[in-house]
Write a protein that holds these residues in place. Structure first.
Motif, PDB file in Angstrom:
ATOM      1  N   ASN A 241      45.288  34.400  49.578  1.00 54.44           N
ATOM      2  CA  ASN A 241      45.336  33.056  48.990  1.00 54.44           C
ATOM      3  C   ASN A 241      43.989  32.646  48.411  1.00 54.44           C
ATOM      4  N   ILE A 242      42.926  32.875  49.169  1.00 57.38           N
ATOM      5  CA  ILE A 242      41.578  32.495  48.711  1.00 57.38           C
ATOM      6  C   ILE A 242      41.222  33.255  47.438  1.00 57.38           C
ATOM      7  N   SER A 243      41.465  34.553  47.431  1.00 52.31           N
ATOM      8  CA  SER A 243      41.108  35.363  46.259  1.00 52.31           C
ATOM      9  C   SER A 243      41.922  34.962  45.033  1.00 52.31           C
ATOM     10  N   GLY A 244      43.190  34.643  45.226  1.00 49.86           N
ATOM     11  CA  GLY A 244      44.026  34.220  44.101  1.00 49.86           C
ATOM     12  C   GLY A 244      43.574  32.895  43.507  1.00 49.86           C
ATOM     13  N   LEU A 245      43.271  31.943  44.371  1.00 50.82           N
ATOM     14  CA  LEU A 245      42.802  30.640  43.888  1.00 50.82           C
ATOM     15  C   LEU A 245      41.441  30.759  43.206  1.00 50.82           C
ATOM     16  N   THR A 246      40.556  31.554  43.789  1.00 55.04           N
ATOM     17  CA  THR A 246      39.227  31.720  43.192  1.00 55.04           C
ATOM     18  C   THR A 246      39.341  32.422  41.845  1.00 55.04           C
ATOM     19  N   MET A 247      40.233  33.409  41.753  1.00 54.15           N
ATOM     20  CA  MET A 247      40.446  34.116  40.489  1.00 54.15           C
ATOM     21  C   MET A 247      40.848  33.140  39.385  1.00 54.15           C
ATOM     22  N   LEU A 248      41.656  32.157  39.733  1.00 55.75           N
ATOM     23  CA  LEU A 248      42.096  31.170  38.742  1.00 55.75           C
ATOM     24  C   LEU A 248      41.002  30.179  38.377  1.00 55.75           C
ATOM     25  N   LYS A 249      40.077  29.921  39.294  1.00 53.16           N
ATOM     26  CA  LYS A 249      39.044  28.910  39.075  1.00 53.16           C
ATOM     27  C   LYS A 249      37.839  29.416  38.284  1.00 53.16           C
ATOM     28  N   VAL A 250      37.455  30.691  38.480  1.00 53.96           N
ATOM     29  CA  VAL A 250      36.231  31.183  37.840  1.00 53.96           C
ATOM     30  C   VAL A 250      36.452  31.405  36.346  1.00 53.96           C
ATOM     31  N   LYS A 251      35.382  31.260  35.605  1.00 54.40           N
ATOM     32  CA  LYS A 251      35.476  31.367  34.144  1.00 54.40           C
ATOM     33  C   LYS A 251      34.944  32.705  33.616  1.00 54.40           C
ATOM     34  N   ASN A 252      34.025  33.318  34.343  1.00 54.18           N
ATOM     35  CA  ASN A 252      33.399  34.558  33.918  1.00 54.18           C
ATOM     36  C   ASN A 252      34.386  35.723  34.050  1.00 54.18           C
ATOM     37  N   TYR A 253      34.463  36.563  33.013  1.00 50.02           N
ATOM     38  CA  TYR A 253      35.410  37.683  33.006  1.00 50.02           C
ATOM     39  C   TYR A 253      35.165  38.656  34.159  1.00 50.02           C
ATOM     40  N   LYS A 254      33.910  39.028  34.376  1.00 50.66           N
ATOM     41  CA  LYS A 254      33.601  39.979  35.446  1.00 50.66           C
ATOM     42  C   LYS A 254      33.949  39.409  36.816  1.00 50.66           C
ATOM     43  N   GLU A 255      33.665  38.150  36.990  1.00 45.56           N
ATOM     44  CA  GLU A 255      33.989  37.482  38.253  1.00 45.56           C
ATOM     45  C   GLU A 255      35.507  37.448  38.466  1.00 45.56           C
ATOM     46  N   ARG A 256      36.220  37.130  37.416  1.00 42.41           N
ATOM     47  CA  ARG A 256      37.689  37.093  37.498  1.00 42.41           C
ATOM     48  C   ARG A 256      38.236  38.478  37.832  1.00 42.41           C
ATOM     49  N   LYS A 257      37.664  39.497  37.230  1.00 36.98           N
ATOM     50  CA  LYS A 257      38.086  40.879  37.499  1.00 36.98           C
ATOM     51  C   LYS A 257      37.819  41.248  38.965  1.00 36.98           C
ATOM     52  N   PHE A 258      36.671  40.805  39.491  1.00 36.71           N
ATOM     53  CA  PHE A 258      36.311  41.035  40.890  1.00 36.71           C
ATOM     54  C   PHE A 258      37.348  40.403  41.824  1.00 36.71           C
ATOM     55  N   TRP A 259      37.694  39.132  41.578  1.00 38.04           N
ATOM     56  CA  TRP A 259      38.644  38.431  42.439  1.00 38.04           C
ATOM     57  C   TRP A 259      40.062  38.974  42.283  1.00 38.04           C
ATOM     58  N   GLN A 260      40.376  39.422  41.076  1.00 37.20           N
ATOM     59  CA  GLN A 260      41.689  40.039  40.868  1.00 37.20           C
ATOM     60  C   GLN A 260      41.809  41.323  41.686  1.00 37.20           C
ATOM     61  N   ALA A 261      40.737  42.094  41.729  1.00 35.30           N
ATOM     62  CA  ALA A 261      40.744  43.329  42.512  1.00 35.30           C
ATOM     63  C   ALA A 261      40.922  43.033  44.006  1.00 35.30           C
ATOM     64  N   ILE A 262      40.238  42.014  44.496  1.00 34.92           N
ATOM     65  CA  ILE A 262      40.384  41.624  45.916  1.00 34.92           C
ATOM     66  C   ILE A 262      41.808  41.132  46.153  1.00 34.92           C
ATOM     67  N   HIS A 263      42.307  40.333  45.257  1.00 31.74           N
ATOM     68  CA  HIS A 263      43.653  39.772  45.388  1.00 31.74           C
ATOM     69  C   HIS A 263      44.727  40.867  45.434  1.00 31.74           C
ATOM     70  N   LYS A 264      44.540  41.886  44.618  1.00 35.09           N
ATOM     71  CA  LYS A 264      45.514  42.986  44.578  1.00 35.09           C
ATOM     72  C   LYS A 264      45.269  44.020  45.668  1.00 35.09           C
ATOM     73  N   GLY A 265      44.183  43.839  46.435  1.00 36.30           N
ATOM     74  CA  GLY A 265      43.904  44.744  47.561  1.00 36.30           C
ATOM     75  C   GLY A 265      43.391  46.104  47.136  1.00 36.30           C
ATOM     76  N   CYS A 266      42.374  46.106  46.278  1.00 37.70           N
ATOM     77  CA  CYS A 266      41.847  47.380  45.812  1.00 37.70           C
ATOM     78  C   CYS A 266      41.316  48.203  46.974  1.00 37.70           C
ATOM     79  N   LYS A 267      41.416  49.494  46.850  1.00 34.48           N
ATOM     80  CA  LYS A 267      40.965  50.415  47.886  1.00 34.48           C
ATOM     81  C   LYS A 267      39.872  51.305  47.326  1.00 34.48           C
ATOM     82  N   LEU A 268      38.812  51.486  48.117  1.00 34.65           N
ATOM     83  CA  LEU A 268      37.774  52.420  47.723  1.00 34.65           C
ATOM     84  C   LEU A 268      38.323  53.822  47.923  1.00 34.65           C
ATOM     85  N   ASN A 269      38.036  54.710  47.001  1.00 39.23           N
ATOM     86  CA  ASN A 269      38.531  56.118  47.000  1.00 39.23           C
ATOM     87  C   ASN A 269      39.940  56.184  46.500  1.00 39.23           C
TER      88      ASN A 269
END
Length: 110
Positions: free
Chosen positions: A82-110
């Motif tokens: 929930n936090i990552s999804g809301l933050t993804m919608l609030k931030v304006k910077n593309y890189k920041e949005r991409k970062f929060w989208q990755a957290i929201h979708k549950g990215c995995k290292l490797n």
């Protein structure tokens, strides 16, 4: 989802606040599991004699206890989602949005 490579990201105050909130959740979730387990053990054994304790252990629904213990990590994951999804919608910077989208979708290292 594989974690994207995001270089030179500068986090806004909104992102920093969200990261602090996620950190708190990650710190408190294991504590909540321990407290819940301790509460059940106190309930089973505190103030009872050996016979009463034996009865309590056999009559206690350990399946329900196990379900309750496993739900805490699910609640923590849902809250982070929930936090990552809301933050993804609030931030304006593309890189920041991409970062929060990755957290929201549950990215995995490797």
């Amino acid at each position: 989802m594989k974690c994207p490579n995001i270089e030179s990201i500068e986090l806004s105050s909104e992102s920093k606040a969200s990261l602090k909130e996620i950190q708190k959740i990650n710190e408190l979730a294991p504590f909540l599991v321990k407290i819940s387990g301790g509460g059940v053990m106190l309930n089973l054994f505190a103030g009872n004699g050996a016979i009463a304790s034996t009865y309590s252990v056999y009559s206690h629904d350990f399946e329900a206890f196990t379900r309750a213990m496993t739900v805490v990590p699910k609640i923590a994951r849902r809250r982070i989602w929930n936090i990552s999804g809301l933050t993804m919608l609030k931030v304006k910077n593309y890189k920041e949005r991409k970062f929060w989208q990755a957290i929201h979708k549950g990215c995995k290292l490797n």
